[in-house]
Design an enzyme around this catalytic site. Structure first.
Site, PDB file in Angstrom:
ATOM      1  N   PRO A 142      47.035 101.035   3.897  1.00  0.00           N
ATOM      2  CA  PRO A 142      48.149 101.954   4.167  1.00  0.00           C
ATOM      3  C   PRO A 142      48.568 101.979   5.636  1.00  0.00           C
ATOM      4  CG  PRO A 142      46.174 103.157   3.449  1.00  0.00           C
ATOM      5  CD  PRO A 142      45.876 101.706   3.308  1.00  0.00           C
ATOM      6  N   ARG A 195      59.210  86.038  -7.145  1.00  0.00           N
ATOM      7  CA  ARG A 195      60.541  85.970  -7.760  1.00  0.00           C
ATOM      8  C   ARG A 195      61.596  85.427  -6.794  1.00  0.00           C
ATOM      9  NH1 ARG A 195      63.743  89.957  -6.852  1.00  0.00           N
ATOM     10  NH2 ARG A 195      64.769  90.077  -8.882  1.00  0.00           N
ATOM     11  N   GLU A 235      36.672 103.467   1.808  1.00  0.00           N
ATOM     12  CA  GLU A 235      37.424 104.028   2.944  1.00  0.00           C
ATOM     13  C   GLU A 235      38.096 102.943   3.779  1.00  0.00           C
ATOM     14  OE1 GLU A 235      37.933 107.404   3.642  1.00  0.00           O
ATOM     15  OE2 GLU A 235      37.173 107.376   1.593  1.00  0.00           O
ATOM     16  N   ASP A 238      70.138  91.107  -6.135  1.00  0.00           N
ATOM     17  CA  ASP A 238      69.269  92.281  -6.218  1.00  0.00           C
ATOM     18  C   ASP A 238      69.651  93.372  -5.259  1.00  0.00           C
ATOM     19  OD1 ASP A 238      67.582  91.062  -7.924  1.00  0.00           O
ATOM     20  OD2 ASP A 238      66.252  90.322  -6.357  1.00  0.00           O
TER      21      ASP A 238
HETATM   22  N1  ADE Z   1      45.619 100.370  -0.138  1.00  0.00           N
HETATM   23  C1  ADE Z   1      45.595 101.714  -0.299  1.00  0.00           C
HETATM   24  N2  ADE Z   1      46.805 102.230  -0.125  1.00  0.00           N
HETATM   25  C2  ADE Z   1      47.651 101.204   0.173  1.00  0.00           C
HETATM   26  C3  ADE Z   1      49.034 101.109   0.459  1.00  0.00           C
HETATM   27  N3  ADE Z   1      49.828 102.173   0.505  1.00  0.00           N
HETATM   28  N4  ADE Z   1      49.552  99.891   0.705  1.00  0.00           N
HETATM   29  C4  ADE Z   1      48.750  98.814   0.709  1.00  0.00           C
HETATM   30  N5  ADE Z   1      47.437  98.837   0.442  1.00  0.00           N
HETATM   31  C5  ADE Z   1      46.890 100.021   0.161  1.00  0.00           C
END
Ligand code: ADE
Length: 253
Positions: A88, A153, A115, A168
């Site tokens: 994330p 794609r 984590e 798209d």
């Molecule tokens: N792993 C956990 N959350 C994620 C996200 N938002 N994007 C990519 N990998 C992740």
């Protein structure tokens, strides 16, 4: 393109490229795809892949040794590939990044769990990080599949229609127009008349106007970044005229 995914759950990703367009892309050789199980690279008797964090705290951390061995094996198979950890905190994935990636010959995607991964893996094994949005998943697999889907794609020959990827949402900076197929009336709702008439130029203009309206309502930020064409300005001016007429009428009551 060669795609290697490092994961603790290879069955998840193997199922993903066994269906639909992904499967077709594999069968016709547009991509080769393989999942390596990180657990196979753990050398202890119980094949442990996580451990408690130094400094205490909740949750577990992915141990560096099995992941490092898995990445080295993947790099031996795909030496030109970036090693991208799905996380994330990574760079935000979007259509522009998908297009950049679609031009690469090889990619290695690493799916984190728990984590996160031991930070020392960033020294020379992980080269990039990608996020698919500002939310936290339980692992990188779903994110890796989203990336692989969006990238595959775009590889020439994967989608049927010659121009379906170009049309798209996002590809031209606008959201896509609505689509309709038979029947002409479904549960009382009609297909817009202009599309039934079979006049190509008029249908195209209707589609552009619908794209603009959708983008204006759902993603005005995309319109603000856009250099509008003459035809787009023309369409939006006609909305402005319609609105002015409506407002003039409202004022006179
Ligand atoms: N792993 C956990 N959350 C994620 C996200 N938002 N994007 C990519 N990998 C992740």
């Amino acid at each position: 393109m060669q795609i290697l995914v490092l994961t603790l759950f290879p069955e998840m990703v193997d199922a993903f490229w066994s269906h639909g367009i992904m499967r077709k892309a594999v069968e016709q050789g547009s991509i080769t795809a393989a999942a390596l199980n990180i657990r196979d690279f753990a050398t202890d008797r119980h094949q442990v892949t996580d451990d408690r964090p130094y400094g205490g705290g909740s949750g577990m951390v992915m141990k560096p040794e099995p992941l490092a061995a898995a990445i080295r094996t993947a790099r031996a198979r795909a030496p030109a590939a970036p090693v991208i950890l799905m996380a994330p905190q990574g760079r935000m994935f979007c259509q522009t990044v998908a297009r950049e990636m679609a031009a690469l010959p090889e990619i290695i995607l690493v799916c984190g769990r728990y984590e996160g991964v031991d930070d020392r893996l960033y020294r020379d094994l992980i080269t990039d990080e990608l996020s698919i949005g500002d939310y936290v998943l339980t692992g990188g697999e779903v994110a890796a599949m989203a990336v692989i889907d969006a990238v595959t794609r775009l590889i020439p020959g994967v989608l049927g229609g010659a121009d379906s990827a170009e049309r798209d949402s996002f590809s031209n900076g606008l959201l896509e127009h609505p689509h309709y197929t038979r029947p002409p009336v479904f549960e009382g709702a009609e297909v817009p008349e202009v599309l039934l008439a079979g006049h190509h130029r008029n249908s195209e203009r209707w589609r552009l106007a619908a794209s603009l309206m959708r983008t204006f309502v759902n993603r005005p930020d995309l319109l603000r970044q856009r250099v509008l064409t003459d035809e787009e300005i023309d369409i939006m001016r006609s909305w402005q005229d319609d609105l002015s007429r409506l407002l003039d009428k409202a004022k006179s009551y």
